[in-house]
Write a protein that holds these residues in place. Structure first.
Motif, PDB file in Angstrom:
ATOM      1  N   SER A 139      14.548   4.747   5.148  1.00  0.00           N
ATOM      2  CA  SER A 139      13.236   4.285   5.605  1.00  0.00           C
ATOM      3  C   SER A 139      13.306   2.851   6.119  1.00  0.00           C
ATOM      4  O   SER A 139      14.014   2.012   5.562  1.00  0.00           O
ATOM      5  CB  SER A 139      12.211   4.350   4.463  1.00  0.00           C
ATOM      6  OG  SER A 139      11.989   5.673   4.057  1.00  0.00           O
ATOM      7  N   GLN A 143       7.993   1.802   7.297  1.00  0.00           N
ATOM      8  CA  GLN A 143       7.768   3.019   6.514  1.00  0.00           C
ATOM      9  C   GLN A 143       7.539   2.689   5.039  1.00  0.00           C
ATOM     10  O   GLN A 143       6.670   3.280   4.386  1.00  0.00           O
ATOM     11  CB  GLN A 143       8.955   3.964   6.640  1.00  0.00           C
ATOM     12  CG  GLN A 143       9.054   4.664   7.985  1.00  0.00           C
ATOM     13  CD  GLN A 143      10.302   5.518   8.074  1.00  0.00           C
ATOM     14  OE1 GLN A 143      11.325   5.088   8.608  1.00  0.00           O
ATOM     15  NE2 GLN A 143      10.240   6.718   7.528  1.00  0.00           N
ATOM     16  N   LYS A 147       4.153   3.406   2.705  1.00  0.00           N
ATOM     17  CA  LYS A 147       4.162   4.029   1.380  1.00  0.00           C
ATOM     18  C   LYS A 147       3.553   3.093   0.340  1.00  0.00           C
ATOM     19  O   LYS A 147       2.712   3.497  -0.465  1.00  0.00           O
ATOM     20  CB  LYS A 147       5.598   4.368   0.982  1.00  0.00           C
ATOM     21  CG  LYS A 147       5.730   5.031  -0.383  1.00  0.00           C
ATOM     22  CD  LYS A 147       7.157   4.963  -0.899  1.00  0.00           C
ATOM     23  CE  LYS A 147       7.517   3.548  -1.318  1.00  0.00           C
ATOM     24  NZ  LYS A 147       8.846   3.440  -1.956  1.00  0.00           N
ATOM     25  N   LEU A 151       0.289   5.075  -0.249  1.00  0.00           N
ATOM     26  CA  LEU A 151       0.728   6.332  -0.838  1.00  0.00           C
ATOM     27  C   LEU A 151       1.279   6.123  -2.246  1.00  0.00           C
ATOM     28  O   LEU A 151       0.691   5.407  -3.030  1.00  0.00           O
ATOM     29  CB  LEU A 151       1.753   6.994   0.097  1.00  0.00           C
ATOM     30  CG  LEU A 151       1.232   7.201   1.533  1.00  0.00           C
ATOM     31  CD1 LEU A 151       2.346   7.677   2.451  1.00  0.00           C
ATOM     32  CD2 LEU A 151       0.077   8.176   1.547  1.00  0.00           C
ATOM     33  N   ARG A 159       3.970  14.031   1.786  1.00  0.00           N
ATOM     34  CA  ARG A 159       3.870  12.575   1.691  1.00  0.00           C
ATOM     35  C   ARG A 159       4.672  11.895   2.788  1.00  0.00           C
ATOM     36  O   ARG A 159       4.252  10.904   3.385  1.00  0.00           O
ATOM     37  CB  ARG A 159       4.370  12.103   0.331  1.00  0.00           C
ATOM     38  CG  ARG A 159       3.873  10.695  -0.057  1.00  0.00           C
ATOM     39  CD  ARG A 159       4.983   9.841  -0.629  1.00  0.00           C
ATOM     40  NE  ARG A 159       5.919   9.453   0.414  1.00  0.00           N
ATOM     41  CZ  ARG A 159       7.058   8.811   0.182  1.00  0.00           C
ATOM     42  NH1 ARG A 159       7.417   8.534  -1.043  1.00  0.00           N
ATOM     43  NH2 ARG A 159       7.872   8.489   1.179  1.00  0.00           N
ATOM     44  N   LYS A 160       5.854  12.443   3.095  1.00  0.00           N
ATOM     45  CA  LYS A 160       6.686  11.866   4.143  1.00  0.00           C
ATOM     46  C   LYS A 160       6.011  11.991   5.498  1.00  0.00           C
ATOM     47  O   LYS A 160       6.058  11.054   6.308  1.00  0.00           O
ATOM     48  CB  LYS A 160       8.054  12.563   4.167  1.00  0.00           C
ATOM     49  CG  LYS A 160       9.113  11.794   4.952  1.00  0.00           C
ATOM     50  CD  LYS A 160       9.468  10.480   4.261  1.00  0.00           C
ATOM     51  CE  LYS A 160      10.557   9.730   4.972  1.00  0.00           C
ATOM     52  NZ  LYS A 160      10.895   8.453   4.300  1.00  0.00           N
ATOM     53  N   GLU A 163       3.317   9.474   5.670  1.00  0.00           N
ATOM     54  CA  GLU A 163       3.954   8.160   5.804  1.00  0.00           C
ATOM     55  C   GLU A 163       4.308   7.867   7.258  1.00  0.00           C
ATOM     56  O   GLU A 163       4.092   6.755   7.753  1.00  0.00           O
ATOM     57  CB  GLU A 163       5.213   8.110   4.935  1.00  0.00           C
ATOM     58  CG  GLU A 163       6.030   6.834   5.064  1.00  0.00           C
ATOM     59  CD  GLU A 163       7.362   6.946   4.361  1.00  0.00           C
ATOM     60  OE1 GLU A 163       8.405   6.878   5.035  1.00  0.00           O
ATOM     61  OE2 GLU A 163       7.352   7.134   3.117  1.00  0.00           O
ATOM     62  N   THR A 167       2.875   4.909   9.538  1.00  0.00           N
ATOM     63  CA  THR A 167       3.854   4.004  10.141  1.00  0.00           C
ATOM     64  C   THR A 167       3.541   3.787  11.610  1.00  0.00           C
ATOM     65  O   THR A 167       3.575   2.653  12.123  1.00  0.00           O
ATOM     66  CB  THR A 167       5.279   4.574   9.986  1.00  0.00           C
ATOM     67  OG1 THR A 167       5.611   4.621   8.590  1.00  0.00           O
ATOM     68  CG2 THR A 167       6.303   3.710  10.714  1.00  0.00           C
TER      69      THR A 167
END
Length: 255
Positions: A139, A143, A147, A151, A159-160, A163, A167
């Motif tokens: 990351s 990023q 998070k 997050l 979640r990714k 993210e 971003t």
């Protein structure tokens, strides 16, 4: 089979319900993204009072210490040592000034490394042997900021995905200086320790503006696993990696 008006009506009703449900879900997703975008705009101008990760850490601390408080104090960009800025960029994201938020090659390399490491660990467990290795994140600083601000530390494809969307928003709303300023202020550096000022006080009894080169490099190396180093102290790996980051700092470009 004869055509039935009632059956046709029931089929049409089910189709309407399905389409209505899909439209409602799409509207909800768009509403959530709009909320995230508004928060990104807000944080481009205002300092966060806390983050979800901070609040989660506070809840964990208060399970054993009801009166526990987080160690967190915001400091502006010009009150953070240039050495720490260079060290974090050198250690975490060498191409921070060049990319637009995501380094796809780094993500692919990290995924392949982690896949191979997981296979080796499983084979070692089955054979009773020992294998050493560290999982990679891949990351960028942007990023990680997405998070840390919005997050959690949980790992999931959902979640990714969120993210990556945040971003993109951050990179299109904020300057690189603001991104680095926010990251250095909300990053976790130990149990209940958040931000450069708290970390400088906690580990070296100084201010973020006064951190020396080695102190800055050591803090940067701690970022991937801050609670471990907070508990274990300076390890052989920490010393070795600190030396590596110090050598790279002169080549790091910062805002």
């Amino acid at each position: 089979m004869a055509w039935s008006p009632k059956a046709s009506l029931r089929s049409y009703s089910r189709l309407k319900i399905a389409l209505g449900t899909l439209m409602a879900l799409a509207a909800l997703v768009l509403l959530v993204q709009f909320w995230f975008f508004c928060k990104v705009v807000w944080y481009s101008m205002q300092a966060p009072g806390s983050t979800p990760i901070m609040r989660s850490a506070m809840a964990e601390l208060r399970e054993t210490r009801p009166d526990a408080k987080l160690n967190y104090q915001w400091v502006d960009y010009d009150r953070i040592s240039p050495s720490l800025k260079r060290a974090v960029v050198a250690s975490e994201d060498a191409l921070f000034m060049q990319h637009r938020g995501v380094e796809w090659d780094a993500i692919r390399n990290a995924w392949e490394h982690n896949r191979q490491l997981a296979a080796r660990l499983q084979a070692a467990e089955e054979s009773g042997t020992t294998v050493r290795g560290v999982m990679r994140g891949g990351s960028t600083i942007t990023q990680q900021l997405a998070k840390n601000l919005f997050l959690s530390n949980s790992r999931s494809y959902f979640r990714k995905g969120q993210e990556l969307i945040i971003t993109w928003m951050i990179e299109h709303v904020m300057t690189k200086q603001r991104i680095l300023e926010l990251y250095l202020n909300v990053a976790e550096w130990g149990e209940g320790v958040f931000g450069a000022q708290a970390a400088a006080r906690h580990y070296f009894d100084t201010d973020a503006a006064r951190l020396g080169t080695r102190q800055a490099a050591q803090l940067a190396v701690m970022l991937p696993n801050p609670r471990f180093y907070d508990a274990k102290g300076v390890t052989r790996y920490l010393n070795s990696r600190t030396n590596t980051v110090m050598a790279r700092m002169r080549h790091a470009h910062i805002p």
